[in-house]
Structure formats: C-alpha cells, structure tokens
Design a protein around this motif. Sequence first.
Motif, PDB file in Angstrom:
ATOM      1  N   MET A 102       0.834  -1.199   0.000  1.00 23.29           N
ATOM      2  CA  MET A 102       0.000   0.000   0.000  1.00 23.29           C
ATOM      3  C   MET A 102       0.868   1.249   0.000  1.00 23.29           C
ATOM      4  SD  MET A 102      -2.796   1.323   2.809  1.00 23.29           S
ATOM      5  CE  MET A 102      -1.546   2.034   3.883  1.00 23.29           C
ATOM      6  N   LYS A 103       0.465   2.248  -0.745  1.00 24.67           N
ATOM      7  CA  LYS A 103       1.113   3.555  -0.730  1.00 24.67           C
ATOM      8  C   LYS A 103       0.163   4.561  -0.085  1.00 24.67           C
ATOM      9  CE  LYS A 103       3.884   2.805  -4.908  1.00 24.67           C
ATOM     10  NZ  LYS A 103       4.182   3.296  -6.276  1.00 24.67           N
ATOM     11  N   HIS A 123      -4.150   0.894  -2.781  1.00 27.24           N
ATOM     12  CA  HIS A 123      -3.948  -0.552  -2.650  1.00 27.24           C
ATOM     13  C   HIS A 123      -3.917  -1.141  -4.069  1.00 27.24           C
ATOM     14  CE1 HIS A 123      -5.087  -0.545   1.704  1.00 27.24           C
ATOM     15  NE2 HIS A 123      -5.800   0.494   1.320  1.00 27.24           N
ATOM     16  N   PRO A 124      -2.749  -1.541  -4.583  1.00 27.34           N
ATOM     17  CA  PRO A 124      -2.677  -2.125  -5.932  1.00 27.34           C
ATOM     18  C   PRO A 124      -3.509  -3.402  -6.026  1.00 27.34           C
ATOM     19  CG  PRO A 124      -0.496  -1.528  -5.132  1.00 27.34           C
ATOM     20  CD  PRO A 124      -1.421  -1.433  -3.956  1.00 27.34           C
ATOM     21  N   THR A 125      -4.154  -3.606  -7.188  1.00 25.42           N
ATOM     22  CA  THR A 125      -4.950  -4.812  -7.427  1.00 25.42           C
ATOM     23  C   THR A 125      -4.643  -5.346  -8.824  1.00 25.42           C
ATOM     24  OG1 THR A 125      -6.846  -3.692  -8.444  1.00 25.42           O
ATOM     25  CG2 THR A 125      -6.815  -3.842  -6.016  1.00 25.42           C
ATOM     26  N   TRP A 164     -12.424   3.961  -6.782  1.00 23.64           N
ATOM     27  CA  TRP A 164     -12.184   5.153  -5.959  1.00 23.64           C
ATOM     28  C   TRP A 164     -13.288   5.337  -4.930  1.00 23.64           C
ATOM     29  CZ3 TRP A 164      -8.225   8.921  -6.329  1.00 23.64           C
ATOM     30  CH2 TRP A 164      -8.413  10.060  -5.528  1.00 23.64           C
ATOM     31  N   GLN A 165     -12.886   5.645  -3.701  1.00 24.47           N
ATOM     32  CA  GLN A 165     -13.841   6.003  -2.655  1.00 24.47           C
ATOM     33  C   GLN A 165     -13.369   7.278  -1.972  1.00 24.47           C
ATOM     34  OE1 GLN A 165     -14.228   2.644   0.026  1.00 24.47           O
ATOM     35  NE2 GLN A 165     -15.983   1.851  -1.106  1.00 24.47           N
ATOM     36  N   SER A 166     -14.277   8.214  -1.773  1.00 21.99           N
ATOM     37  CA  SER A 166     -13.986   9.430  -1.019  1.00 21.99           C
ATOM     38  C   SER A 166     -14.744   9.377   0.299  1.00 21.99           C
ATOM     39  CB  SER A 166     -14.412  10.679  -1.802  1.00 21.99           C
ATOM     40  OG  SER A 166     -13.621  10.845  -2.960  1.00 21.99           O
ATOM     41  N   GLY A 178      -4.341  -1.622 -11.861  1.00 20.99           N
ATOM     42  CA  GLY A 178      -5.560  -1.415 -11.104  1.00 20.99           C
ATOM     43  C   GLY A 178      -5.256  -1.084  -9.649  1.00 20.99           C
ATOM     44  N   ALA A 179      -6.218  -0.461  -8.998  1.00 20.00           N
ATOM     45  CA  ALA A 179      -6.001  -0.078  -7.606  1.00 20.00           C
ATOM     46  C   ALA A 179      -7.321   0.218  -6.928  1.00 20.00           C
ATOM     47  CB  ALA A 179      -5.093   1.145  -7.527  1.00 20.00           C
ATOM     48  N   ILE A 180      -7.321   0.085  -5.605  1.00 19.27           N
ATOM     49  CA  ILE A 180      -8.376   0.629  -4.768  1.00 19.27           C
ATOM     50  C   ILE A 180      -7.810   1.894  -4.146  1.00 19.27           C
ATOM     51  CG2 ILE A 180      -9.806   0.296  -2.717  1.00 19.27           C
ATOM     52  CD1 ILE A 180      -9.700  -2.718  -3.286  1.00 19.27           C
TER      53      ILE A 180
END
Length: 299
Positions: A1-2, A38-40, A47-49, A97-99
């Motif tokens: 995770m970054k 979070h890479p996927t 994306w979530q805000s 991809g990422a979350i």
Amino acid sequence: MKEFYSNGKLLLTGEYAVLDGAVGLAIPTKFGQSLKIHPTADSAIHWQSLDKNNKIWYEDSFRLPGMKSNSKKEESSVLSNIFYHASLLNPSFGRQGAIALSQLTFPRNWGLGSSSTLISNIAQWAQVDVFELLDRTFGGSGYDVAAAEHNPPILFSRNKEKINVSEVHLKWEFTNQIFFVYLNKKMNSRQGIEQYSRNRLNSKDLQRISDISEACVFVDNLEDFESLLMEHELILSKTLSKKTVKEDLFPDYPNTLKSLGAWGGDFILATGNKENQDYFLQKGYPVVISYNNMVKFSY
C-alpha cells in the motif's frame, strides 16, 4: 500500500492578487486529505472518497486504460480529467488497477482545500509536477498546492512561468490573539476568480499587497499586524467594489477582521480574546478555531 497526505491551506494575505503575480502569505493547516492506494489485479481504479467521519460520500470505478467512467456525476468527470492529464505527464501512470481511498480530515464545506489537496495527492501518486497538473485541471495561482506540500508558512508568488515558494518563520508572540471563524458558507473559488477578472488590481496596489505580505512575516506586535490587515482589506474592497467583511456582517465587532480566500464565505481571520470569540458564537457562527489549533507548524 502507498499512502500520501497533503495539507489544507489558508491564504492570510494576497487573495486575488496572487493571480497577478503579487506575493501572498499562505498557512498550511493541521487539516488536510490523505490518499491510500492498494494495488490490485483489476483493470480499473476503484475510488472512494470518505468524509472526516469515515462515511463514503462519493465512489466510482475508472476503467483501464484511459481511466474513464460511465457515471455522469460531476466528481467522476473531474477525477477522470485529472487522471487523464496525470497520464499525459507520466505515461506509466494508470497502468495498474487499484483501490484508492481518499479521506478529508475537515468538513467538505470548510473551503480549506478539498480540491488542492486532491490534486497534490494524485500528483504524488502519479509522480508528476503538481503545478503542471493544477494548470491542466483546476487552474489558479498554485499557492494552495504549494501549501499542500509544505509544513511551515510560505511566501508564494507566480509570475508567468516562474514560481517562488519560500518557507518563513513567523515570530508572532500574539498568536493567542488570532483565531478563525467559518462564515457558514463555502465560496466557489472559480466564481471568485471570474469576478476578480472584471476588476483587477493596478500595479501600485499589487506591489503594496506584496509589501504587506512580506511585512507580516516580520511584524512583532499585534497593533502593527492589525494595521497591515486593515490596509489590505481596504485595497481589495476598493478594487472589488465590495464591503469588507467587517462592514458587511460585523460592524460592531471591536477588533480587526480580514477575509481569507474568495470574499463572502469560507473562513475569516479575527483578532481578539476568548470573550471576542464568544461574540461570533452568539451571532450564530459556531465554528471558531484558534490559531494554534488551525496552523500546522506553529513555532
């Protein structure tokens, strides 16, 4: 995770004038916005805000490549545009991809920089120049993204393509006499800029705004500080053909008040003691924050 983080901002001096090259004094705030990646293995960015209370107020998915969305939400259009320009600046961005979880630590309506902290975080994630990304998306002087990436107060100016950012040490021994009041109304920065474009400062006033910004760094007593702020208010009032915030809303307030950012909303700076803070609470302005509780780097 970054994980990335950017500071919110307040522009104490130089509102509007920084658009025409004047020097402004900006204060990074203790409030800001984080971004966790979070890479996927998915072929999309999910994306979530989240707001300050951990509640999701916006979410969407952006397909790879291209990072486009099927949604007609304004937020989706804005994000897709930011992703697009970030990928132009760094073609390797957006290939995995990422979350992505983005979270503010202040209410969205406060006007402390929900857009500038977003741009700053995405620029860090994409490894691109934050000023270039800002220019291609929201526009503006850039003082806000500069504050996003600096912890101490800064003097900021931008002339044509030259950007100057200097960290400063404010030796103010009167910060216990400074506080900030939210005016219960968020201003649209772009509308404020459009209004200013019809009534710009002349070169003499621009220089005086710069002088005031620099003088505020070295001021050593509250009386002189208040005098500088009042002069600043009068210059902008004349140019914008608008009443100062004190004339308009608080004519009976005994001390100094100064607008911050686009006039008519967001936060104002006030000088005074605890009793003076109660004045605003009684007037129906419940968000009153002391200098030390607002400013990120207080000496």
